[in-house]
Design an enzyme around this catalytic site. Structure first.
Site, PDB file in Angstrom:
ATOM      1  CB  CYS A  15      -0.849   0.033   1.276  1.00  0.00           C
ATOM      2  SG  CYS A  15       0.021   0.335   2.693  1.00  0.00           S
ATOM      3  CG  ASP A 409       3.352  25.880 -34.021  1.00  0.00           C
ATOM      4  OD1 ASP A 409       3.670  26.836 -34.471  1.00  0.00           O
ATOM      5  OD2 ASP A 409       3.675  24.578 -34.860  1.00  0.00           O
ATOM      6  CG  ASP A 594       6.140  24.915 -31.733  1.00  0.00           C
ATOM      7  OD1 ASP A 594       6.018  26.134 -31.759  1.00  0.00           O
ATOM      8  OD2 ASP A 594       5.808  24.128 -32.466  1.00  0.00           O
TER       9      ASP A 594
END
Length: 696
Positions: A15, A409, A594
Site C-alpha cells: 500500500c 502552434d 516550439d
C-alpha cells in the site's frame, strides 16, 4: 556530471504507507529524485556513492521488504502468498464464528478456541507484526500497526480470561481471528485490483519480450531482443514483431503501428524507412539494421514515461499523504482515549471498554486514502495510453483538468504540414533551375514539414545541382548554408518584409534571389476541435511564427479569435507567460522552435511526428496525429481528477463517520474489520470504473 539514477525492484509493498516508509528512509539518507512505486514494485533514487548501495538495500530490507533482481523471476514461496495466508486463516476462523450458531459444545470450550485461534494469531503476528514493527522503527507507522495492536489486544484479553477461568464474557478469540482474516481478504482484493490498474505498463513490457532473427555469416541465429546490439542485421518475417528500432536495409513490408499511433491501417515500409520495436509485420518481410536497442527504443522510453507518470503525485494527493502519515498515531491516541473514557467515565467493564478501543483501531484504515490517488492515476494513464496519449506525470492530469487556455502552434499542428509550392518569383534575372537546385540542396538537410514538402514538390522538376559545404538551422528563422565555392545562402522567413502571397525568401550573399509562396492544408478535424474546446469553456489561441495574414486566414476558417503571429521562439515564451498569469495554459506544438514554449506552459503537448526536441520538452505526447485525441486527453484528465476526488471523499468520509461510531461502542470489531476491507474495495472499484466509463 549528472548523478547516476539507481533502480531497485522491491517486493512486499502492498500500500501507499509501505511506499512512504521507504521514501522517508531514503530521504533521511540524503538521497535525491526519490520515486517509490508500490504497484510497480520499483524504487528509484540518485545521490550517494556506489559503496552506500549495499547499506541502503540492507536498510530497505530491514523495513520488511525484499530487494530482488527481477520481480517477474521471483517465485513467492507457497506459505508467503497472500491468497494462501487468507485461506489458512479463513478455514480456522470459520469454526470460531460457527460456535455461535452450531450446538457443538466442544467449540464453546475456551481451550479449544485458543488452540484454533493460536495459528491464526501467529500468522497475523508474522504478517502484520513484522511490518508494524519495521514501520514504527522507520518513523512512519502504517496501517498494520492498528491491525496488530487490535488483534493482539483481543487475543491477550481472551488468553487472560482462559487462564484465570473468567467465563464466556472474556472469550474474544473469534474477534482476533476474524480481524486478521478479513484484513487478509482486503489485501487479496487490493493485490488483484492493483495488478489490474498496472496492466497498461505490463502489456507494454510484454511487447518487448520477443525473439530476433540475427543474420550471422549468411545464416540466421535466434536471440532475445534484449541481446540485440546497435548495428546488428535482423530478418523480420510476416507475422513477426519488429524486435528493436531500426532502418530497413532491403525488402518491403506493411507494418501495423497501431500500438504507437492508434491507427489500425498498416504503414508501407521500404529501404531506408524507420521501423519501431514492438510493431507487427502484417505482410512482406524485411532485413533491417538495429539503430536503437534496450532502454533507447521508443517502446522502452514509453514504458519509462508511464512508470514515471504513475509515480508522480498530483497536488491533490499531497493532502491524502499528509493525513495518512499522521493518521496511525492519531488513531492509536483516539483508541486509548476511548478505552479510558468508557472504562472510567462511562463505568463500563473492562470487556466493553477494550472492545470499543479495538473497534476504533480496526475500523480506521488509512489504506483507502493511500490508494485513492495512485489507483485512479494508473487507470487514467492506462486508458490514455490505449488511446495513443502518453502523459508524463500524474501531476499533469490535475493541471490539464483546470486548463483555461489551449495555445496552438499552426504549422504541423492545426495544419497537416503537407505544403505545396504555389509560386517561385525569381529576382534580378536569376535562373529558375538554379533557384530550385539551391532550395533542394538546403532543405534536404532539414526535418521541418515545410522543408520536406519543398524537397518533395521540386523532386520531379529540372534543377541545377548545388554542392553545399555546411548547413545550419536557425530556430524560427530558416536555414543558413555555404557552398564549396564560399557563397553564403539564407532561406527562410526571418523578419523579412515578404509581401502578399509570398512567405519565404531566398538570399545569396545577402542579395535577394527569389520569393517563394508556400501553402499548407488545415487538418479536417481542426474546426471541430476548436468548437469542442469552446463548449468545455476553454479559450483556443493561435501562436505562430508565420505571417499575420496567413495566421488570420487559418484562425478565421476554424474559429479561433485570439491570434499571435510572426513570433520567434523567445517571443512565444513571453506570450505563454502572459496567458499563464491569467489561468492554466496548455501549449500544443511540434517543432524545435516550439520546445521552449512547450516547457514553459503548464502542460506542453507534442505530436508523435514532432521533432525529438519537442517530444522531450512536452509533458504529453499524442501518438495519433488526429487532433480529436486532444479532446479525448482533456476528457480522460477531467474524469481521472473527478475519480481521485470521489475516492478521497469516500476515504475521508468513511473514517470521519466510522471512528466516532466505533468509539461510542456501536460497532463490533469484526464488523469494523469487514467495513475496513470494504472501503479499500470501494476505492479501487471506483478507480477501475474509469477503464470503461463513458467520457463526456
Amino acid at each position: 556530471m549528472a548523478e547516476q539514477l539507481v533502480e531497485l525492484n522491491v517486493t512486499g509493498m502492498h500500500c501507499n504507507n509501505c511506499a512512504m516508509s521507504i521514501h522517508k528512509l531514503l530521504e533521511k539518507k540524503g538521497l535525491k529524485d526519490i520515486m517509490v512505486d508500490f504497484a510497480g514494485e520499483e524504487v528509484k533514487f540518485s545521490g550517494g556513492s556506489p559503496d552506500d548501495l549495499p547499506v541502503i538495500i540492507k536498510d530497505i530490507e530491514g523495513l520488511g521488504f525484499k530487494v530482488v533482481d527481477d520481480p517477474a523471476l521471483q517465485i513467492t514461496p507457497f506459505y508467503d502468498k497472500i491468497e494462501n495466508k487468507f485461506l489458512f486463516s479463513a478455514i480456522l476462523t470459520a469454526p470460531l464464528l460457527l460456535h455461535m450458531v452450531l450446538p457443538w459444545h466442544f467449540l464453546h470450550n475456551p481451550v479449544v478456541q485458543l488452540i484454533i485461534c493460536l495459528p491464526v494469531f501467529i500468522l497475523g503476528c508474522l504478517h502484520f507484526g513484522k511490518s508494524a514493527f519495521n514501520s514504527v522503527k522507520g518513523g512512519v507507522p502504517n496501517m498494520d500497526v492498528l491491525i496488530f495492536v487490535g488483534s493482539s489486544a483481543a487475543f491477550i484479553y481472551s488468553l487472560v480470561g482462559t487462564i484465570e477461568n473468567l467465563g464466556e464474557r472474556y472469550q474474544f478469540y473469534e474477534t482476533c481471528a476474524t480481524i486478521i482474516t478479513l484484513v487478509l481478504l482486503g489485501n487479496v482484493f487490493e493485490k488483484r485490483s492493483v495488478s489490474q490498474t498496472t496492466s497498461a505498463v505490463k502489456d507494454l513490457v510484454k511487447i518487448q519480450q520477443v525473439n530476433a532473427n540475427l543474420v550471422v555469416n549468411g545464416g540466421i541465429e535466434v536471440i532475445s531482443a534484449r541481446d540485440v546490439r546497435p548495428g546488428d542485421t535482423l530478418l523480420v518475417n510476416e507475422g513477426d514483431k519488429v524486435p528493436v528500432d531500426g532502418e530497413v536495409l532491403s525488402g518491403n513490408a506493411s507494418i501495423n503501428e497501431s500500438m504507437l499511433t492508434g491507427e489500425s491501417i498498416p504503414v508501407e515500409k521500404e529501404k531506408y524507412d524507420k521501423v519501431i520495436g514492438g510493431t507487427i509485420v502484417e505482410h512482406g518481410n524485411i532485413r533491417m539494421i538495429a539503430t536503437k536497442v534496450g532502454s533507447n527504443t521508443v517502446l522502452a522510453q514509453i514504458i519509462e514515461l508511464m512508470k514515471k507518470a504513475q509515480a508522480a503525485k498530483p497536488p491533490v494527493q499531497k493532502l491524502g499523504d499528509k493525513v495518512a502519515a499522521i493518521f496511525v498515531p492519531a488513531v492509536i491516541l483516539i483508541a486509548i482515549i476511548t478505552f479510558i473514557l468508557t472504562f472510567y467515565a462511562g463505568h463500563e467493564g473492562m470487556r466493553i471498554s477494550l472492545m470499543n478501543a479495538i473497534a476504533v483501531l480496526v475500523i480506521s484504515c488509512p489504506c483507502a486514502m493511500g490508494l485513492a490517488t495512485p489507483t485512479a492515476v494508473m487507470v487514467g494513464l492506462g486508458r490514455a495510453a490505449k488511446n495513443g496519449i502518453l502523459i508524463k506525470g500524474g501531476d499533469t492530469i490535475e493541471a490539464v483538468s483546470h486548463a483555461k487556455y489551449v495555445v496552438f502552434d499552426k504549422t504541423g499542428t492545426l495544419t497537416t504540414g503537407k505544403f505545396s509550392i504555389n509560386n517561385i518569383k525569381a529576382e534580378g534575372g536569376a535562373d529558375i533551375e538554379q533557384i530550385r537546385g539551391i532550395i533542394t540542396a538546403i532543405e534536404e538537410r532539414s526535418n521541418h514539414p515545410i522543408a520536406k514538402s519543398l524537397v518533395k514538390g521540386l523532386e520531379t522538376l529540372p534543377k541545377t545541382k548545388l554542392i553545399l559545404k555546411s548547413v545550419k538551422e536557425e530556430k524560427g528563422l530558416g536555414m543558413r548554408a555555404e557552398d564549396i565555392e564560399g557563397n553564403h545562402y539564407f532561406l527562410g522567413t526571418g523578419k523579412s518584409s515578404v509581401e502578399g502571397e509570398f512567405n519565404l525568401t531566398l538570399y545569396k550573399n545577402q542579395k535577394q534571389l527569389a520569393l517563394i509562396a508556400v501553402d499548407d492544408e488545415i487538418k479536417p478535424e481542426a474546426a471541430n476541435l476548436i468548437a469542442q474546446l469552446k463548449k468545455m469553456n476553454i479559450i483556443p489561441v493561435l501562436l505562430s511564427g508565420d505571417k499575420h495574414s496567413r495566421c488570420l486566414k487559418v484562425a478565421q476558417q476554424i474559429g479561433i479569435d485570439e491570434v499571435h503571429s510572426e513570433k520567434l521562439p523567445d517571443e512565444k515564451l513571453v506570450v505563454i507567460e502572459i496567458y499563464r498569469q491569467k489561468g492554466k495554459t496548455i501549449m500544443i506544438g511540434d517543432g524545435i522552435n516550439d520546445a521552449p514554449a512547450l516547457t514553459k506552459a503548464d502542460v506542453g503537448v507534442s505530436m508523435n511526428d514532432s521533432s525529438q526536441v519537442a517530444i522531450q520538452s512536452a509533458r504529453v505526447v499524442l501518438l495519433n496525429t488526429d487532433l480529436n485525441s486532444v479532446v479525448k486527453f482533456l476528457q480522460i484528465s477531467r474524469h481521472t481528477l473527478l475519480t481521485i476526488k470521489q475516492n478521497l471523499f469516500w476515504a475521508f468520509a468513511y473514517n470521519i463517520v466510522a471512528i466516532p461510531i466505533a468509539a461510542l461502542g456501536f460497532l463490533n470489531p469484526m464488523v469494523g474489520a469487514f467495513a475496513m476491507a470494504f472501503s479499500d474495495v470501494v476505492v479501487i472499484g471506483n478507480s477501475l470504473r474509469l477503464k470503461k466509463k463513458k467520457l463526456s
